[in-house]
Design a protein around this motif. Structure first.
Motif, PDB file in Angstrom:
ATOM      1  N   ARG A 107      -0.973  -5.966  16.247  1.00 41.04           N
ATOM      2  CA  ARG A 107      -1.184  -5.944  17.697  1.00 41.04           C
ATOM      3  C   ARG A 107      -2.640  -5.566  18.003  1.00 41.04           C
ATOM      4  N   GLU A 108      -3.191  -6.239  18.986  1.00 40.08           N
ATOM      5  CA  GLU A 108      -4.604  -6.056  19.311  1.00 40.08           C
ATOM      6  C   GLU A 108      -4.965  -4.601  19.605  1.00 40.08           C
ATOM      7  N   GLU A 109      -4.112  -3.893  20.319  1.00 39.80           N
ATOM      8  CA  GLU A 109      -4.450  -2.531  20.729  1.00 39.80           C
ATOM      9  C   GLU A 109      -4.445  -1.509  19.596  1.00 39.80           C
ATOM     10  N   VAL A 110      -3.963  -1.887  18.403  1.00 38.58           N
ATOM     11  CA  VAL A 110      -3.964  -0.953  17.268  1.00 38.58           C
ATOM     12  C   VAL A 110      -4.752  -1.496  16.073  1.00 38.58           C
ATOM     13  N   ARG A 111      -5.597  -2.467  16.310  1.00 42.29           N
ATOM     14  CA  ARG A 111      -6.420  -3.014  15.226  1.00 42.29           C
ATOM     15  C   ARG A 111      -7.525  -2.032  14.841  1.00 42.29           C
ATOM     16  N   LYS A 112      -8.094  -2.254  13.674  1.00 44.14           N
ATOM     17  CA  LYS A 112      -9.184  -1.431  13.127  1.00 44.14           C
ATOM     18  C   LYS A 112      -8.723   0.001  12.828  1.00 44.14           C
ATOM     19  N   GLN A 113      -7.452   0.131  12.455  1.00 48.60           N
ATOM     20  CA  GLN A 113      -6.907   1.440  12.114  1.00 48.60           C
ATOM     21  C   GLN A 113      -6.254   1.433  10.730  1.00 48.60           C
ATOM     22  N   GLY A 114      -6.474   0.390   9.941  1.00 43.77           N
ATOM     23  CA  GLY A 114      -5.947   0.338   8.587  1.00 43.77           C
ATOM     24  C   GLY A 114      -4.551  -0.253   8.462  1.00 43.77           C
ATOM     25  N   ILE A 115      -3.999  -0.769   9.550  1.00 45.69           N
ATOM     26  CA  ILE A 115      -2.628  -1.288   9.507  1.00 45.69           C
ATOM     27  C   ILE A 115      -2.558  -2.585   8.699  1.00 45.69           C
ATOM     28  N   GLY A 116      -3.550  -3.447   8.831  1.00 45.84           N
ATOM     29  CA  GLY A 116      -3.586  -4.677   8.040  1.00 45.84           C
ATOM     30  C   GLY A 116      -3.605  -4.364   6.553  1.00 45.84           C
ATOM     31  N   ARG A 117      -4.381  -3.369   6.168  1.00 48.41           N
ATOM     32  CA  ARG A 117      -4.442  -2.945   4.761  1.00 48.41           C
ATOM     33  C   ARG A 117      -3.069  -2.447   4.304  1.00 48.41           C
ATOM     34  N   LEU A 118      -2.418  -1.633   5.123  1.00 53.38           N
ATOM     35  CA  LEU A 118      -1.097  -1.129   4.768  1.00 53.38           C
ATOM     36  C   LEU A 118      -0.080  -2.257   4.614  1.00 53.38           C
ATOM     37  N   LEU A 119      -0.132  -3.229   5.510  1.00 58.94           N
ATOM     38  CA  LEU A 119       0.787  -4.369   5.414  1.00 58.94           C
ATOM     39  C   LEU A 119       0.573  -5.128   4.107  1.00 58.94           C
ATOM     40  N   MET A 120      -0.690  -5.388   3.766  1.00 62.06           N
ATOM     41  CA  MET A 120      -0.975  -6.128   2.534  1.00 62.06           C
ATOM     42  C   MET A 120      -0.571  -5.318   1.299  1.00 62.06           C
ATOM     43  N   GLU A 121      -0.757  -4.010   1.336  1.00 60.49           N
ATOM     44  CA  GLU A 121      -0.301  -3.173   0.218  1.00 60.49           C
ATOM     45  C   GLU A 121       1.219  -3.223   0.112  1.00 60.49           C
ATOM     46  N   GLY A 122       1.905  -3.268   1.257  1.00 62.04           N
ATOM     47  CA  GLY A 122       3.357  -3.399   1.258  1.00 62.04           C
ATOM     48  C   GLY A 122       3.811  -4.719   0.653  1.00 62.04           C
ATOM     49  N   VAL A 123       3.098  -5.789   0.961  1.00 64.46           N
ATOM     50  CA  VAL A 123       3.403  -7.101   0.376  1.00 64.46           C
ATOM     51  C   VAL A 123       3.241  -7.027  -1.138  1.00 64.46           C
ATOM     52  N   GLU A 124       2.134  -6.456  -1.595  1.00 59.04           N
ATOM     53  CA  GLU A 124       1.894  -6.346  -3.040  1.00 59.04           C
ATOM     54  C   GLU A 124       2.984  -5.523  -3.720  1.00 59.04           C
ATOM     55  N   ASP A 125       3.392  -4.436  -3.090  1.00 58.57           N
ATOM     56  CA  ASP A 125       4.432  -3.587  -3.670  1.00 58.57           C
ATOM     57  C   ASP A 125       5.782  -4.288  -3.754  1.00 58.57           C
ATOM     58  N   ALA A 126       6.010  -5.274  -2.890  1.00 53.07           N
ATOM     59  CA  ALA A 126       7.295  -5.978  -2.870  1.00 53.07           C
ATOM     60  C   ALA A 126       7.409  -7.013  -3.990  1.00 53.07           C
ATOM     61  N   LEU A 127       6.310  -7.315  -4.659  1.00 53.40           N
ATOM     62  CA  LEU A 127       6.315  -8.352  -5.691  1.00 53.40           C
ATOM     63  C   LEU A 127       6.463  -7.771  -7.088  1.00 53.40           C
ATOM     64  N   GLU A 128       7.169  -8.508  -7.927  1.00 50.77           N
ATOM     65  CA  GLU A 128       7.211  -8.160  -9.345  1.00 50.77           C
ATOM     66  C   GLU A 128       5.892  -8.580  -9.963  1.00 50.77           C
ATOM     67  N   LYS A 129       5.397  -7.764 -10.877  1.00 55.17           N
ATOM     68  CA  LYS A 129       4.137  -8.050 -11.529  1.00 55.17           C
ATOM     69  C   LYS A 129       4.366  -8.381 -12.990  1.00 55.17           C
ATOM     70  N   PRO A 130       3.477  -9.097 -13.650  1.00 54.40           N
ATOM     71  CA  PRO A 130       2.245  -9.681 -13.110  1.00 54.40           C
ATOM     72  C   PRO A 130       2.529 -10.960 -12.332  1.00 54.40           C
ATOM     73  N   THR A 131       1.675 -11.214 -11.350  1.00 49.83           N
ATOM     74  CA  THR A 131       1.776 -12.436 -10.556  1.00 49.83           C
ATOM     75  C   THR A 131       0.456 -12.640  -9.822  1.00 49.83           C
ATOM     76  N   THR A 132       0.338 -13.766  -9.168  1.00 49.51           N
ATOM     77  CA  THR A 132      -0.833 -14.055  -8.344  1.00 49.51           C
ATOM     78  C   THR A 132      -0.377 -14.200  -6.908  1.00 49.51           C
ATOM     79  N   LEU A 133      -0.950 -13.403  -6.023  1.00 48.83           N
ATOM     80  CA  LEU A 133      -0.670 -13.454  -4.596  1.00 48.83           C
ATOM     81  C   LEU A 133      -1.707 -14.349  -3.946  1.00 48.83           C
ATOM     82  N   LYS A 134      -1.255 -15.279  -3.104  1.00 50.70           N
ATOM     83  CA  LYS A 134      -2.165 -16.242  -2.481  1.00 50.70           C
ATOM     84  C   LYS A 134      -2.047 -16.181  -0.964  1.00 50.70           C
ATOM     85  N   LEU A 135      -3.104 -16.639  -0.290  1.00 51.79           N
ATOM     86  CA  LEU A 135      -3.101 -16.748   1.161  1.00 51.79           C
ATOM     87  C   LEU A 135      -4.164 -17.741   1.588  1.00 51.79           C
ATOM     88  N   THR A 136      -4.058 -18.176   2.831  1.00 51.84           N
ATOM     89  CA  THR A 136      -5.108 -18.977   3.446  1.00 51.84           C
ATOM     90  C   THR A 136      -5.515 -18.303   4.742  1.00 51.84           C
TER      91      THR A 136
END
Length: 182
Positions: A107-136
């Motif tokens: 959400r725009e009003e809570v940007r620049k507070q590290g939430i995007g980083r937390l979400l991406m760390e959550g995505v990484e934690d949800a995956l079995e490793k080793p693997t390659t995570l991709k995005l566009t």
């Protein structure tokens, strides 16, 4: 069965450390969404991207409705406020088969507070490793590109050259990025 599996995944694989936001806010809860229970809150969050705008494109409508995460093989990592009104303030979708993350939104009003980083760390934690995570990501989305680079994503092959070119001239294209998870 799907809901139970997502709950088990949440408790077994998702342990995201706290991340400092601001001195007046607490870190949001980061977890895998439980569908259909969390769906209305996810939709509300995504619709905030189009506040006071008419939504005409099918892709925008699909994003707002969270169509993708209602299908088999997808999960959604959410950031939820820990204090009232307990809104979902960010989402990130993951295709568990292809290991592609998309629809990363805060959400725009809570940007620049590290939430995007937390979400991406959550995505990484949800995956079995080793693997390659991709995005566009569009090369003109500088905040997102910078975040992904800080998180260790790289631009393979021709995308690396195009990424360098886009920072030198006004040139917007869909940039492919990836990260090896070990």
């Amino acid at each position: 069965m799907t809901i139970l599996l997502r709950i088990l995944i949440t408790t077994a694989f998702l342990s995201v450390p706290s991340f400092s936001l601001t001195s007046t806010q607490t870190s949001p809860e980061i977890r895998i969404a439980v569908i259909p229970e969390d769906l209305p809150d996810i939709q509300d969050c995504r619709r905030s991207a189009y506040k006071n705008k008419k939504v005409l494109l099918n892709s925008a409508i699909s994003f707002c409705n969270a169509d993708q995460i209602q299908r088999e093989g997808y999960l959604c990592v959410i950031a939820r406020e820990r204090t009232s009104p307990f809104r979902v303030i960010g989402t990130a979708d993951l295709n568990t088969r292809t290991k592609v993350v998309n629809n990363v939104y805060v959400r725009e009003e809570v940007r620049k507070q590290g939430i995007g980083r937390l979400l991406m760390e959550g995505v990484e934690d949800a995956l079995e490793k080793p693997t390659t995570l991709k995005l566009t990501v569009y090369s003109s989305n500088t905040p997102a590109v910078n975040l992904y680079k800080k998180l260790g994503f790289t631009t393979p092959g021709i995308y690396g050259g195009l990424s360098a070119l886009s920072s030198a001239i006004s040139f917007n294209f869909l940039l492919e990025m990836e990260k090896e998870l070990v």
